[in-house]
Design a protein around this motif. Structure first.
Motif, short mmCIF file in Angstrom:
data_model
loop_
_atom_site.label_atom_id
_atom_site.label_comp_id
_atom_site.label_asym_id
_atom_site.label_seq_id
_atom_site.Cartn_x
_atom_site.Cartn_y
_atom_site.Cartn_z
N VAL A 22 0.82 -1.21 0.00
CA VAL A 22 0.00 0.00 0.00
C VAL A 22 0.85 1.25 0.00
O VAL A 22 0.57 2.22 -0.70
CB VAL A 22 -0.95 -0.01 1.22
CG1 VAL A 22 -1.70 1.31 1.30
CG2 VAL A 22 -1.91 -1.18 1.12
N ASN A 111 -12.04 3.15 7.19
CA ASN A 111 -10.87 3.72 6.52
C ASN A 111 -11.11 5.21 6.30
O ASN A 111 -12.18 5.73 6.59
CB ASN A 111 -10.63 3.02 5.17
CG ASN A 111 -11.90 2.85 4.38
OD1 ASN A 111 -12.50 1.77 4.39
ND2 ASN A 111 -12.37 3.91 3.73
N TYR A 127 -7.03 5.63 0.10
CA TYR A 127 -5.80 5.21 0.75
C TYR A 127 -5.34 6.35 1.65
O TYR A 127 -5.47 7.54 1.30
CB TYR A 127 -4.72 4.90 -0.29
CG TYR A 127 -4.94 3.62 -1.06
CD1 TYR A 127 -4.91 2.39 -0.41
CD2 TYR A 127 -5.18 3.66 -2.42
CE1 TYR A 127 -5.11 1.21 -1.11
CE2 TYR A 127 -5.38 2.49 -3.14
CZ TYR A 127 -5.36 1.26 -2.47
OH TYR A 127 -5.57 0.10 -3.16
N TRP A 128 -4.77 5.99 2.78
CA TRP A 128 -4.35 7.01 3.73
C TRP A 128 -3.31 7.94 3.11
O TRP A 128 -3.31 9.15 3.36
CB TRP A 128 -3.78 6.36 4.99
CG TRP A 128 -4.85 6.06 5.99
CD1 TRP A 128 -5.59 4.92 6.09
CD2 TRP A 128 -5.34 6.95 7.00
NE1 TRP A 128 -6.50 5.03 7.11
CE2 TRP A 128 -6.37 6.27 7.69
CE3 TRP A 128 -5.01 8.24 7.39
CZ2 TRP A 128 -7.06 6.84 8.75
CZ3 TRP A 128 -5.70 8.81 8.45
CH2 TRP A 128 -6.71 8.13 9.12
N GLU A 129 -2.41 7.40 2.29
CA GLU A 129 -1.38 8.23 1.69
C GLU A 129 -2.00 9.28 0.76
O GLU A 129 -1.54 10.42 0.69
CB GLU A 129 -0.37 7.36 0.94
CG GLU A 129 0.58 6.60 1.86
CD GLU A 129 -0.14 5.60 2.75
OE1 GLU A 129 -1.13 4.99 2.27
OE2 GLU A 129 0.25 5.44 3.91
N ASP A 130 -3.07 8.89 0.05
CA ASP A 130 -3.76 9.85 -0.81
C ASP A 130 -4.48 10.91 0.02
O ASP A 130 -4.48 12.11 -0.33
CB ASP A 130 -4.76 9.13 -1.71
CG ASP A 130 -4.10 8.22 -2.72
OD1 ASP A 130 -2.90 8.44 -3.00
OD2 ASP A 130 -4.75 7.26 -3.19
N ASP A 484 -8.78 0.01 9.24
CA ASP A 484 -7.68 0.79 8.69
C ASP A 484 -7.79 2.24 9.16
O ASP A 484 -8.04 3.16 8.39
CB ASP A 484 -7.70 0.72 7.15
CG ASP A 484 -6.50 1.40 6.51
OD1 ASP A 484 -5.49 1.59 7.22
OD2 ASP A 484 -6.59 1.77 5.33
#
Length: 729
Positions: A22, A111, A127-130, A484
């Protein structure tokens, strides 16, 4: 014998491999395996059915009680009080017990999510990074002064990180505000302490060693500041040495749980707590029952006859109560949330504290103390904001001076009065981020929701606002995160590294555990290794002194000016011909944060036994005048709004006074909160006290109109039995 891959090692490697897929190639790295350090004996190494216990800290309010959590088969099963913790010594309230349902809430976010059209609940998973890249870009695109942060009852370690982050970026100082703080009067009492004692510290009242307690609206057996601490102290007072039993007098317009447990409930008119304290002090001085040179001339402006007329308490009764206070060695007077819920809150608190000064009870057993001073700013308590501060933020939001709003642990869209205009102002903020684990009213209006861990999945530390010694209560994950989600502290740390410059210098740690180890190292002894200290910290549940270290208040600077009876009388909040509605919090739902827990919704209110609904308590004579009966649905109307409630006839009220619990009436916040009851906060005017800046929630004039229907109350008590009691007794 060949090496074999253990189940624990397999799970570690599998989790690491899955995470790598991920996060690889991303600039913001939230990959962490430090949560494995929480386990002195990991659950996967236990046999099926074995119980493991982990020490942590309750975060259902700001009190910070120590807890131990039973974990079986890798899942938290039961929460109890930590018997080693000096604050609660194994005791725990219903809200702390119900925290388990926050972990297993079926409506929790799994999430990070984005909402393109705010308010639609059309969430898109991210996604957390996004998500963090998007937030980072937003922070870069605006001026630092256009970024605002609201925190509700933050833990000490989150406050430390958030203030460092805001200071490094040049943001506005974070606001720490919830309606629960207004109900308990914490911020206003801090201001009163600064005026009276020269220090904005929350006074600690030594109830355990008191002979007589005069409580002016302090519901210390319900929701007041640190209810478990004070309930335990109350129990010690009641079973004193040699059969000695302390005496409690509660001054309050409504029969609360504290009033019902007291030896005497003095039924008073709303907002006259400080006036009564002034009248009692006047009697004590005039009759020579207590004498203090610091208070010569302090009561010149007080007339006992006028106090009796305004409060509804006869002069003879005031004289009898004054003698009770004077005839013991260790009396104490406590100013509660309702004292500062009106205009003139500081004057009212001053009048109550003057009784302690008269009795010589500042810094004496059974009297008033101040908590210990933290040795490091990292353990400083949050600087609580006022409603006036929030109003200023709302004005800035409405005028476009706030471009990014971050909200953690608070739900201003629910807990601020509708008259404050927060909803419309929020629509003017281009980018809103919520860190709520569940979609509450504020999260439903956000662009991004970055769900924090729940309390049982998170690291941290917290310094309780009330304690008899220096306590740094530890928090650790008792199990791996179910979903998440990510720690908000880790989010700030990752953002600081991404933004660089002063932010990365102020927050140099790679993750939350590194930060905790660095900050807490100040408590490690010279001959103790870091690993040994860290293990003992987690086993014990924090760090605290072995003996009491609280302090005597240093001075009494505000008592040289005479009390003014006119200043102690609250200003009305509406039409004086109508009946005032007084908001008293339920013992369970508090300011609404517990409404998504079915255990709390199902638990009967201690005074009415009602569950799941919003009722309005009406004194029987008042109900007769209005033609109301038990179970009537009525519209409660104030100049600011209107809600519906079900009539509950309550003899334990001052005539003409109405009372409603707060906490219900959510439009979001999950299946156990949405659609149950109504939200009486919306009846309040957006009025701040000129001196304290606090919300004036204690005086609100309303009228009641029948809705033309009845609805049965969901209560445990027998309706027939309670009717007989009212008629015959």
């Amino acid at each position: 014998m060949p090496d074999r891959l253990s189940r624990r090692k397999f799970l570690q490697v599998s989790a690491l491999a899955a995470t790598t897929v991920v996060v690889s190639g991303c600039t913001i790295d939230l990959q962490r395996t430090e949560y494995l350090e929480s386990y002195l004996r990991p659950p996967e190494e236990g046999l099926p059915g074995d119980n493991l216990w982990f020490a942590s800290t309750c975060r259902q309010c700001s009190a910070g009680c120590g807890i131990i959590v039973r974990v079986s088969n890798g899942r938290a099963r039961k929460i109890e009080g930590n018997p080693l913790h000096p604050l609660n010594q194994g005791k725990l309230c219903a809200r702390g017990q119900a925290a388990l349902q926050e972990l297993y809430d079926p409506d929790r976010l799994r999430n990070a999510v984005r909402q393109a059209d705010r308010g639609t609940r059309a969430f898109q998973p991210l996604y957390w990074e996004d998500a963090l890249a998007e937030l980072s870009a937003q922070l870069r695109s605006v001026e630092p002064g256009e970024i605002a942060l609201i925190l509700g009852n933050p833990s000490s370690h989150l406050w430390n990180v958030a203030t460092r982050f805001a200071g490094a970026l040049g943001m506005r100082p974070p606001l720490a505000y919830t309606f629960g703080d207004e109900l308990t009067g914490q911020q206003s009492l801090l201001q009163a302490s600064a005026v009276l004692f020269g220090e904005a510290a929350q006074p600690v009242f030594d109830i355990a060693n008191a002979d007589v307690v005069f409580s002016f609206g302090a519901n210390f057996l319900e929701t007041w500041i640190s209810p478990v601490y004070y309930s335990r102290a109350y129990g010690r007072m009641r079973r004193g040495p040699l059969g000695k039993r302390g005496y409690v007098v509660q001054f309050e317009p409504r029969l609360s749980s504290t009033a019902a447990s007291a030896d005497e409930w003095v039924r008073i008119r709303p907002g006259t707590e400080g006036l009564i304290a002034g009248g009692l002090g006047k009697i004590l001085v005039e009759e020579g029952l207590l004498a203090a040179t610091e208070l010569s001339g302090f009561y010149d402006g007080v007339s006992v006859a006028e106090v009796a007329e305004a409060s509804g308490v006869p002069v003879e009764e005031l004289e009898r109560l004054a003698r009770i206070f004077a005839e013991v060695d260790s009396p104490v007077a406590i100013p509660g949330g309702s004292v500062t819920a009106h205009t003139g809150g500081i004057e009212a608190a001053t009048a109550v504290h003057a009784l302690n000064l008269l009795a010589g009870q500042l810094g004496q057993p059974g009297g008033v103390y101040l908590p210990p001073v933290p040795a490091d700013d990292a353990f400083a308590p949050p600087s609580l904001s006022t409603f006036a501060d929030v109003q200023q933020l709302i004005d800035d939001m409405r005028s476009g001076r706030v471009k990014v709003l971050l909200v953690h642990g608070a739900n201003p869209a629910f807990e601020l009065p509708a008259a404050s205009g927060f909803d419309s102002a929020l629509a003017s903020v281009p980018f809103v981020v919520s860190f709520s684990p569940a979609v509450d009213e504020t999260a439903a209006r956000a662009n991004l929701v970055l769900p924090d861990h729940t309390n049982l999945e998170a690291w941290g530390y917290h310094v309780p606002p009330v304690a008899d010694r220096m306590v740094v209560s530890g928090q650790q994950p008792v199990m791996r995160p179910l979903y998440d989600t990510h720690s908000t502290v880790d989010v700030f740390l990752a953002l600081a590294q991404e933004l660089g410059g002063a932010a990365s210098e102020a927050l140099p740690w790679t993750n939350e555990v590194d930060m905790l180890e660095a900050v807490l190292d100040t408590f490690r002894g010279q001959n103790v290794t870091p690993d040994a200290f860290w293990a003992e910290w987690r086993r014990r549940g924090g760090q605290w002194a072995d003996a009491e270290t609280w302090r005597a208040p240093a001075g009494s600077r505000a008592f040289d000016q005479p009390l003014s009876a006119s200043q102690l009388l609250p200003r009305k909040g509406g039409d004086e011909a109508a009946h005032p509605l007084h908001l008293y919090p339920s013992i369970l739902l508090f300011d609404g944060r517990g409404a998504n827990k079915s255990w709390l919704q199902e638990t009967p209110d201690p005074m009415t036994t009602v569950a799941w609904q919003t009722w309005i308590e009406v004194e029987p004579h008042t109900a007769e005048e209005l033609g109301l009966e038990d179970g009537d649905v009525v519209r409660v109307i104030s100049p600011a709004g209107e809600v519906e409630a079900i009539v509950y006839l309550q003899p334990g009220l001052q005539e003409g006074v109405l009372a409603m619990p707060v906490g219900r009436g959510h439009e979001h916040y999950g299946r156990f909160a949405k659609g149950y009851g109504s939200n009486p906060i919306q009846l309040l005017a957006a009025m701040a006290d000129e001196d304290t800046g606090g919300l004036v929630w204690g005086t609100m004039q309303v009228r009641i109109e029948p809705a033309g229907r009845q609805q049965a109350l969901a209560r445990l008590e027998s309706a027939a039995g309670i009717a007989y009691m009212r008629e015959e007794h």
